[in-house]
Write an enzyme that holds these catalytic residues in place. Structure first.
Site, PDB file in Angstrom:
ATOM      1  N   TRP A 103       4.301 -10.852  -8.459  1.00  0.00           N
ATOM      2  CA  TRP A 103       3.212  -9.965  -8.139  1.00  0.00           C
ATOM      3  C   TRP A 103       3.212  -8.851  -9.761  1.00  0.00           C
ATOM      4  O   TRP A 103       2.467  -9.148 -10.682  1.00  0.00           O
ATOM      5  CB  TRP A 103       2.026  -9.560  -7.329  1.00  0.00           C
ATOM      6  N   ASP A 173      -1.215  -1.543  -7.448  1.00  0.00           N
ATOM      7  CA  ASP A 173      -1.638  -3.178  -7.143  1.00  0.00           C
ATOM      8  C   ASP A 173      -1.162  -2.573  -5.803  1.00  0.00           C
ATOM      9  O   ASP A 173       0.088  -2.424  -5.446  1.00  0.00           O
ATOM     10  CB  ASP A 173      -0.384  -4.130  -7.673  1.00  0.00           C
ATOM     11  N   LYS A 197      -6.815  -8.984   1.681  1.00  0.00           N
ATOM     12  CA  LYS A 197      -5.664  -9.365   2.626  1.00  0.00           C
ATOM     13  C   LYS A 197      -6.093  -8.247   3.686  1.00  0.00           C
ATOM     14  O   LYS A 197      -5.853  -8.528   5.130  1.00  0.00           O
ATOM     15  CB  LYS A 197      -4.240  -8.204   1.911  1.00  0.00           C
TER      16      LYS A 197
END
Ligand SMILES: *Cc1c(COP(=O)(O)O)cnc(C)c1O
Length: 361
Positions: A103, A173, A197
């Protein structure tokens, strides 16, 4: 609710059962409104109250200081890979990125389209099995910001605490560990997280941004990509992701009722410790992340052979333990145990692992 199995999905992931039941009960008609949250105007008093309530509970839960805006956007964490540099990487400046997994790499790729990116640290050479140490970081003085990925969903690593970045704004993030423990928002310039999530359903993205950084958003930016526009309009420049915001509100209420982030963090620590203890017990299982970098959210481990891993995946699914197959970049297994994942599910997995080892070890 005996039909529900143990859901170890990395994302979209398990939601609290109480939240699902409440959403189900109120789906056809919100109490006193007679219409579904899916059907009402985002400009209605009802939705305004839902949005305000979600934000207020989120601020309480996370201790978000008054000089930060809370935005509910769309496009996932992946759109933030672009919006962060488009808004914050001013002409001539350099953005530092610490690369700790797939990511982070995607975030770098988008930032490079916008301006100068400096890789201030990376553990790619070790297949991202650990988080870099502070003394390995090569930070740019006066960088526009430093970007980190707080939890690496694919590789099962997590920052134990924030890197020290001095006065440079830290951008994080936090998609896969947001609100899994207390967070000191004032250490960050901007925090973003796709909801699916730890926070709610997919389709809504949380952004928490310090007020002074909004001044960097150039007027020449496309309107929908401009943080300042979203902030000025209270996330209502256009139709916001109404259902996602509603459901996130229920998750915030659930988290507060659980005792807030300290209690949630303690439960997460217990769950992760139980799983890592089983992984470390005999050497049959092998954790893929360095011990000091282990994630409490995504627990990655391997078995002695790929054939056994395939059998493990098949038999665990059959036993009602769903979603344990690891990401292809690491192989093996991955147990994602976000906030809403019950401790009983960890016990069930530990029991299954023990029995599997007894039969195959
Ligand atoms: C899942 C994930 C993303 C991608 O989120 P989208 O909302 O699908 O764009 C980004 N970063 C991290 C750390 C993730 O876990």
């Amino acid at each position: 609710m005996s039909e529900r199995i143990f859901n170890f999905s990395a994302g979209p992931a398990i939601l609290p059962e109480a939240v699902l039941l409440e959403a189900q009960r109120d789906l056809v008609a919100l109490p006193g409104v007679g219409m579904s949250v899916l059907e009402i105007s985002h400009r209605s008093k009802t939705f305004e109250a839902i949005l305000a309530g979600t934000e207020a509970d989120l601020r309480t839960l996370g201790g978000v200081p008054a000089n930060y805006k809370v935005l509910f956007l769309q496009g996932g964490a992946s759109l933030q890979f672009s919006m962060v540099p488009l808004n914050l990487l001013t002409p001539g400046a350099t953005a530092d990125y610490i690369v700790t997994g797939g990511w982070s790499q995607k975030a770098v790729k988008e930032a490079q389209r916008v301006g100068t990116v400096h890789i201030a640290g990376s553990t790619e050479g070790e297949n991202f099995a650990r988080i870099p140490r502070q003394d390995e970081l090569q930070l740019t003085p006066d960088a526009a910001y430093v970007h980190v990925t707080t939890n690496n969903t694919l590789f099962g690593t997590e920052w134990a605490s924030e890197p020290a970045v001095g006065a440079v704004p830290l951008v994080a993030d936090t998609s896969s560990d947001m609100f899994s423990r207390p967070i000191e928002v004032s250490k960050y310039g901007l925090i973003y997280a796709g909801a699916q999530k730890n926070l709610g359903p997919s389709g809504v993205t949380l952004v928490i941004v310090r007020d002074d950084l909004l001044a960097r958003s150039s007027k020449s930016l496309h309107t929908m990509l401009n943080y300042a526009v979203h902030a000025e309009n209270g996330s209502m420049y256009n139709t916001p992701p109404c259902f996602g915001i509603y459901l996130m509100g229920l998750v915030m209420k659930w988290a507060l009722a659980e005792g807030g982030l300290a209690a949630i963090s303690a439960a997460n620590d217990r769950k992760a410790a139980a799983l890592y203890a089983e992984i470390d017990r005999t050497g049959f299982y092998r954790g893929t992340a360095a011990t000091d970098s282990r994630s409490r959210m995504n627990i990655t481990f391997r078995l002695p052979s790929e054939a056994l891993e395939a059998t493990f995946a098949k038999e665990s699914t059959a036993a009602g333990l769903d979603g344990l197959k690891g990401h292809r970049s690491v192989g093996g297994m991955r147990a994602s145990i976000y906030n809403a994942f019950p401790e009983a599910g960890v016990t069930a997995l530990v029991d299954f692992m023990r029995e599997f080892e007894r039969k195959n070890g």
